[in-house]
Design a protein around this motif. Structure first.
Motif, mmCIF file in Angstrom:
data_model
loop_
_atom_site.group_PDB
_atom_site.id
_atom_site.type_symbol
_atom_site.label_atom_id
_atom_site.label_comp_id
_atom_site.label_asym_id
_atom_site.label_seq_id
_atom_site.Cartn_x
_atom_site.Cartn_y
_atom_site.Cartn_z
ATOM 1 N N ASN A 479 16.087 -3.282 -11.987
ATOM 2 C CA ASN A 479 15.606 -4.649 -12.182
ATOM 3 C C ASN A 479 14.195 -4.585 -12.730
ATOM 4 O O ASN A 479 13.322 -3.944 -12.148
ATOM 5 C CB ASN A 479 15.594 -5.428 -10.861
ATOM 6 C CG ASN A 479 16.983 -5.607 -10.298
ATOM 7 O OD1 ASN A 479 17.788 -6.322 -10.857
ATOM 8 N ND2 ASN A 479 17.264 -4.935 -9.183
ATOM 9 N N GLU A 481 10.666 -6.256 -13.570
ATOM 10 C CA GLU A 481 9.839 -7.359 -13.122
ATOM 11 C C GLU A 481 8.897 -7.793 -14.235
ATOM 12 O O GLU A 481 8.626 -7.048 -15.166
ATOM 13 C CB GLU A 481 9.033 -6.946 -11.888
ATOM 14 C CG GLU A 481 9.891 -6.525 -10.705
ATOM 15 C CD GLU A 481 10.771 -7.637 -10.189
ATOM 16 O OE1 GLU A 481 10.330 -8.793 -10.218
ATOM 17 O OE2 GLU A 481 11.900 -7.362 -9.768
ATOM 18 N N ASP A 488 11.970 -1.279 -10.674
ATOM 19 C CA ASP A 488 12.630 -0.696 -9.524
ATOM 20 C C ASP A 488 14.023 -0.211 -9.914
ATOM 21 O O ASP A 488 14.691 -0.783 -10.763
ATOM 22 C CB ASP A 488 12.716 -1.679 -8.361
ATOM 23 C CG ASP A 488 13.663 -2.824 -8.644
ATOM 24 O OD1 ASP A 488 13.224 -3.790 -9.286
ATOM 25 O OD2 ASP A 488 14.844 -2.743 -8.254
ATOM 26 N N GLU A 504 10.553 2.460 -6.696
ATOM 27 C CA GLU A 504 9.719 1.447 -7.374
ATOM 28 C C GLU A 504 8.615 2.165 -8.146
ATOM 29 O O GLU A 504 7.876 2.988 -7.579
ATOM 30 C CB GLU A 504 9.112 0.480 -6.366
ATOM 31 C CG GLU A 504 8.165 -0.535 -6.976
ATOM 32 C CD GLU A 504 8.871 -1.523 -7.903
ATOM 33 O OE1 GLU A 504 8.196 -2.092 -8.784
ATOM 34 O OE2 GLU A 504 10.100 -1.726 -7.749
ATOM 35 N N GLN A 526 6.279 -3.788 -2.277
ATOM 36 C CA GLN A 526 7.126 -4.676 -3.088
ATOM 37 C C GLN A 526 8.597 -4.479 -2.731
ATOM 38 O O GLN A 526 9.366 -5.450 -2.698
ATOM 39 C CB GLN A 526 6.926 -4.413 -4.574
ATOM 40 C CG GLN A 526 7.802 -5.325 -5.447
ATOM 41 C CD GLN A 526 7.461 -5.246 -6.920
ATOM 42 O OE1 GLN A 526 6.299 -5.244 -7.282
ATOM 43 N NE2 GLN A 526 8.485 -5.182 -7.749
ATOM 44 N N GLU A 529 8.951 -6.554 0.408
ATOM 45 C CA GLU A 529 8.791 -7.991 0.183
ATOM 46 C C GLU A 529 9.964 -8.587 -0.592
ATOM 47 O O GLU A 529 10.388 -9.712 -0.323
ATOM 48 C CB GLU A 529 7.483 -8.262 -0.566
ATOM 49 C CG GLU A 529 6.226 -8.003 0.260
ATOM 50 C CD GLU A 529 4.966 -8.196 -0.541
ATOM 51 O OE1 GLU A 529 5.077 -8.330 -1.786
ATOM 52 O OE2 GLU A 529 3.869 -8.209 0.072
ATOM 53 N N ARG A 530 10.453 -7.841 -1.548
ATOM 54 C CA ARG A 530 11.572 -8.342 -2.366
ATOM 55 C C ARG A 530 12.933 -8.056 -1.732
ATOM 56 O O ARG A 530 13.958 -8.450 -2.276
ATOM 57 C CB ARG A 530 11.512 -7.713 -3.767
ATOM 58 C CG ARG A 530 10.214 -7.983 -4.517
ATOM 59 C CD ARG A 530 10.043 -9.444 -4.868
ATOM 60 N NE ARG A 530 8.771 -9.706 -5.504
ATOM 61 C CZ ARG A 530 8.539 -9.626 -6.821
ATOM 62 N NH1 ARG A 530 9.513 -9.272 -7.640
ATOM 63 N NH2 ARG A 530 7.348 -9.891 -7.311
ATOM 64 N N LYS A 531 12.909 -7.349 -0.602
ATOM 65 C CA LYS A 531 14.142 -7.077 0.157
ATOM 66 C C LYS A 531 15.217 -6.422 -0.729
ATOM 67 O O LYS A 531 16.380 -6.815 -0.750
ATOM 68 C CB LYS A 531 14.689 -8.356 0.793
ATOM 69 C CG LYS A 531 13.707 -9.030 1.738
ATOM 70 C CD LYS A 531 14.339 -10.221 2.431
ATOM 71 C CE LYS A 531 13.312 -10.951 3.285
ATOM 72 N NZ LYS A 531 12.720 -10.100 4.342
ATOM 73 N N TYR A 532 14.798 -5.385 -1.439
ATOM 74 C CA TYR A 532 15.729 -4.703 -2.341
ATOM 75 C C TYR A 532 16.914 -4.078 -1.612
ATOM 76 O O TYR A 532 18.002 -3.943 -2.161
ATOM 77 C CB TYR A 532 14.996 -3.601 -3.125
ATOM 78 C CG TYR A 532 14.015 -4.123 -4.149
ATOM 79 C CD1 TYR A 532 14.167 -5.379 -4.738
ATOM 80 C CD2 TYR A 532 12.930 -3.341 -4.550
ATOM 81 C CE1 TYR A 532 13.263 -5.835 -5.679
ATOM 82 C CE2 TYR A 532 12.022 -3.788 -5.496
ATOM 83 C CZ TYR A 532 12.190 -5.045 -6.058
ATOM 84 O OH TYR A 532 11.298 -5.505 -6.995
#
Length: 564
Positions: A479, A481, A488, A504, A526, A529-532
C-alpha cells in the motif's frame, strides 16, 4: 506426415521448397496491395514474422526470378486470378537495418551506407551496356561506405531510377527493421545526428521518388514523426492498436491449435495458451508469437523462447532506473494487476526518462504488455488504456531480469532474504546495508540531476526483488501512502507454518528525526496506528505469527527495527 519444424529460417523459398512448417500468410499480399497505400509502416514486436513476410513479398513481386511463381501456386494468394497475373512483375529493392547495432554515430552511418553499397553490388548488371550514361555509371561506381551525406540520402532514389530505366516499371521498396539503429541509440549521445541522417534518406527514398510504386517499412516502434518522418505525408502507419493486418503477423489461436493437432500435441492446448497467448493487434485477440510456438513444436517443452531471443537491455534499464512511480506500476504488473495510462504510439526516445506513458507505450509496442480495456473520455478527448503483462512467458522474462539485478551485483540480497525468514534482525541489518551500499547507485541513475539521490529508487527496486524471490511462499501486497517515502509491504504466507511479515519503509526526515532509530520507530508506529495487521488477522492469522519491521533510510544507510 507432419512437416519438418526448422528453427531460424527467414527465407520464404527455403520454407516452401523444403516443405517446412509454415502457416500461410499470403493474405497479407492481397490486403496490402488492395489498400493501395503508397508507403506503409508496420510495427510489430520482434520475432513476429516481419522479416519472413518481407521476404515473401519480395519473392512474390520480384521481376528478376520468374521461377518464384511455383512458390505460391498452392497458397491462398493463388486463388485470385488477378494476383496470378501481377506476380513477378515489379523490380524490388529490399534492405534491412536489423544488424545495425553500432556504438557510435560514424559506425552506424557507415553500416547504413554499406547496406546501400550491397544493393548497388547486387544490381551491378545495370552498368552493363548503354543503359546508363557515363555520368550515371560514374556515380554508380562511386557509391561507398565513405560517401557524403548528400550522396547517401539520394542513393536509393537513384537506384530506383536505374531500375525503372531497365525494366520500364516503378519499383517496390522494402525496408525491414528500420528502427533497430534508433533502439540502439537510447543510452548513447548520437540520436539527433542519426535522426537527421535518416530523415533525409527516408524523404528522398519514400516521398520525393518519382520511380516508387509502393513501399513497406517494418519495425518494432513508430518513431516520432517529428524525429524522422516529418517530411513523409504519404505514410500509412499500422501499430499494434490498428485494425489493419491484425492476423497477418503472429499466429491466431485457430492456427496454433491446428498445428498442435498436426504434431500430436493436442493435449497441450491450454498450457500453450497460458504460456504464449495474449498478444492483441487491433480487434484481433488471442494472437501467439510465432517464435515460441515454432520452438515448442520442435521441442515439446514449455519454456521461455521469444522472451530470450535477444537483449532486453532497454527494458531492463527503463525499469531499473525508472522513478518510484514506474517501479510501483511495474510491481502491480508483476502481481497480476493492470495499470491504466495514456499511450502515445509515436515513440519519442529522448522522453523515455521523463514520461511514464512513453515507457509503457514502448513496452506495448515491444509486446511486453497487452491492452485489456480502452476508455475514451469524451469531455477531455483523451484515451486511457488498461494494460497487463502479455502472458506467462513475459512475466518469467521480467522475473529473471529482476533476479539478475541482485544476483549480478551482490549475493547479500539472498542472505538478507534468508535472515528475514529466520527473524535474524542483526543479520538483516548487516546484509541490508551491504546490499544498499553495492546496489544503491545501480538503481539511482536518473538522467535528470533532480532525479538523483532518491532512495525510493532503491527500495522500490528492492521490493520488486522480494516479489520475485518469495512469490512461491508468500502472497505479497503493498500500500502506497501519500506521505514522502512511505511504503508498507505485507507478506502473507501460503503455508500455515510460515509467519506473516509487515514491513514499513520510511526515509529519514532530518528536521524531525535525529537518527535512523527514530525513523524506524516512526515506521513501526505507523504500522500500529494504521492497524495493518488486521488485514492478516481477518484471514485467521494470529497476532503472534505476525512479524513487524520498520526500515529507515538515509542515503545508502539502512536501519531495521522489529516491532512487538
Amino acid at each position: 506426415m507432419a512437416r519438418k519444424v526448422s528453427i531460424g529460417y527467414q527465407e520464404f523459398d527455403d520454407m516452401i521448397r523444403g516443405n517446412l512448417f509454415y502457416i500461410d500468410k499470403t493474405g497479407f499480399i492481397k490486403e496490402w496491395w488492395d489498400r493501395r497505400d503508397k508507403v506503409t509502416l508496420i510495427t510489430r514486436p520482434r520475432r513476429f514474422g516481419k522479416t519472413l513476410t518481407m521476404d515473401m513479398v519480395r519473392k512474390f513481386f520480384s521481376i528478376e526470378h520468374p521461377e518464384n511463381r511455383e512458390l505460391f501456386q498452392k497458397l491462398n494468394i493463388w486463388k485470385d486470378p488477378y494476383y496470378q497475373e501481377i506476380q513477378g512483375k515489379y523490380p524490388v529493392i529490399s534492405l534491412s537495418f536489423s544488424d545495425i547495432k553500432e556504438n557510435s554515430y560514424p559506425q552506424v552511418r557507415k553500416k547504413i551506407c554499406e547496406v546501400i553499397v550491397d544493393l548497388y553490388n547486387y544490381f551491378y548488371f545495370l552498368t552493363e551496356g548503354a543503359l546508363l550514361n557515363p555520368r550515371e555509371k560514374e556515380y554508380f561506381y562511386q557509391i561507398s561506405s565513405e560517401m557524403e551525406d548528400s550522396e547517401a540520402s539520394i542513393a536509393l532514389r537513384r537506384l530506383s531510377g536505374y531500375l525503372y530505366k531497365y525494366y520500364g516499371k516503378k519499383v517496390i521498396i522494402l525496408l525491414d527493421e528500420y528502427d533497430t539503429p534508433m533502439l540502439e541509440t537510447y543510452e548513447r549521445e548520437y540520436w539527433e545526428e542519426l535522426a537527421t541522417f535518416t530523415r533525409s534518406l527516408f524523404n528522398a527514398t519514400f516521398k520525393n521518388n518519382p520511380y516508387l510504386e509502393r513501399a513497406i517499412m517494418t519495425g518494432v516502434t513508430r518513431v516520432s514523426k517529428e524525429s524522422i518522418f516529418s517530411d513523409l505525408n504519404n505514410l500509412k502507419v499500422i501499430t499494434t492498436t490498428s485494425e489493419e493486418y491484425g492476423d497477418c503477423f503472429g499466429f491466431t489461436e485457430e492456427e496454433v491449435f491446428a498445428a498442435l493437432d498436426e504434431y500430436g500435441l493436442s493435449h497441450k492446448k491450454q498450457e500453450v495458451k497460458n504460456w504464449y497467448d495474449g498478444f492483441t493487434f487491433g480487434n484481433h485477440t488471442d494472437i501467439y508469437n510465432p517464435w515460441s510456438i515454432t520452438n515448442f513444436l520442435d521441442t515439446g517443452k514449455l519454456q521461455p523462447y521469444w522472451a530470450n531471443t535477444s537483449s532486453n537491455h532497454l527494458a531492463d534499464v527503463l525499469i531499473r532506473e525508472g522513478s518510484k512511480d514506474i517501479k510501483i506500476d511495474f510491481e502491480n504488473l508483476l502481481l497480476g494487476k493492470n495499470i491504466t495510462t495514456q499511450i502515445d504510439e509515436q515513440i519519442v526516445y529522448d522522453q523515455l526518462s521523463e514520461r511514464e506513458s512513453a515507457i509503457w507505450s514502448l513496452f506495448l509496442a515491444s509486446g511486453y504488455l497487452k491492452v485489456e480495456k480502452v476508455d475514451f473520455l469524451e469531455e477531455s478527448g483523451r484515451t486511457f488504456y488498461s494494460l497487463s503483462l502479455t502472458n506467462k512467458e513475459v512475466r518469467i522474462m521480467f522475473e529473471n531480469m529482476i533476479h539478475g539485478w541482485f544476483a549480478d551485483y551482490d549475493s547479500n540480497y539472498n542472505d538478507f532474504v534468508k535472515a528475514l525468514l529466520q527473524e535474524d534482525l542483526k543479520a538483516m541489518n548487516l546484509y541490508m546495508n551491504r546490499v544498499a551500499a553495492v546496489t544503491f547507485s545501480f538503481f539511482d541513475t536518473g538522467r535528470k540531476a533532480s532525479l538523483r539521490g532518491q532512495p525510493e529508487r532503491f527500495y522500490h527496486g528492492f521490493i520488486l526483488g522480494l516479489i520475485v524471490e518469495l512469490e512461491d511462499r508468500y502472497q505479497i501486497t503493498s500500500n502506497r501512502e501519500s506521505g514522502f517515502g512511505r511504503y508498507d509491504v505485507i507478506l502473507e504466507p501460503k503455508k500455515p507454518e510460515d509467519k506473516a511479515i509487515i514491513m514499513e519503509f520510511k526515509v529519514q526526515d532530518t528536521t524531525d528525526e535525529k537518527n535512523l532509530s527514530e525513523t524506524s520507530q516512526a515506521a513501526l508506529q505507523q504500522i500500529e496506528e494504521r492497524k495493518y495487521e488486521t488485514v492478516l488477522t481477518s484471514k485467521g492469522i494470529p497476532s503472534d505469527k505476525i512479524r513487524k519491521y520498520g526500515f529507515a533510510f538515509c542515503e545508502k544507510k539502512v536501519f531495521i527495527e522489529a516491532g512487538k
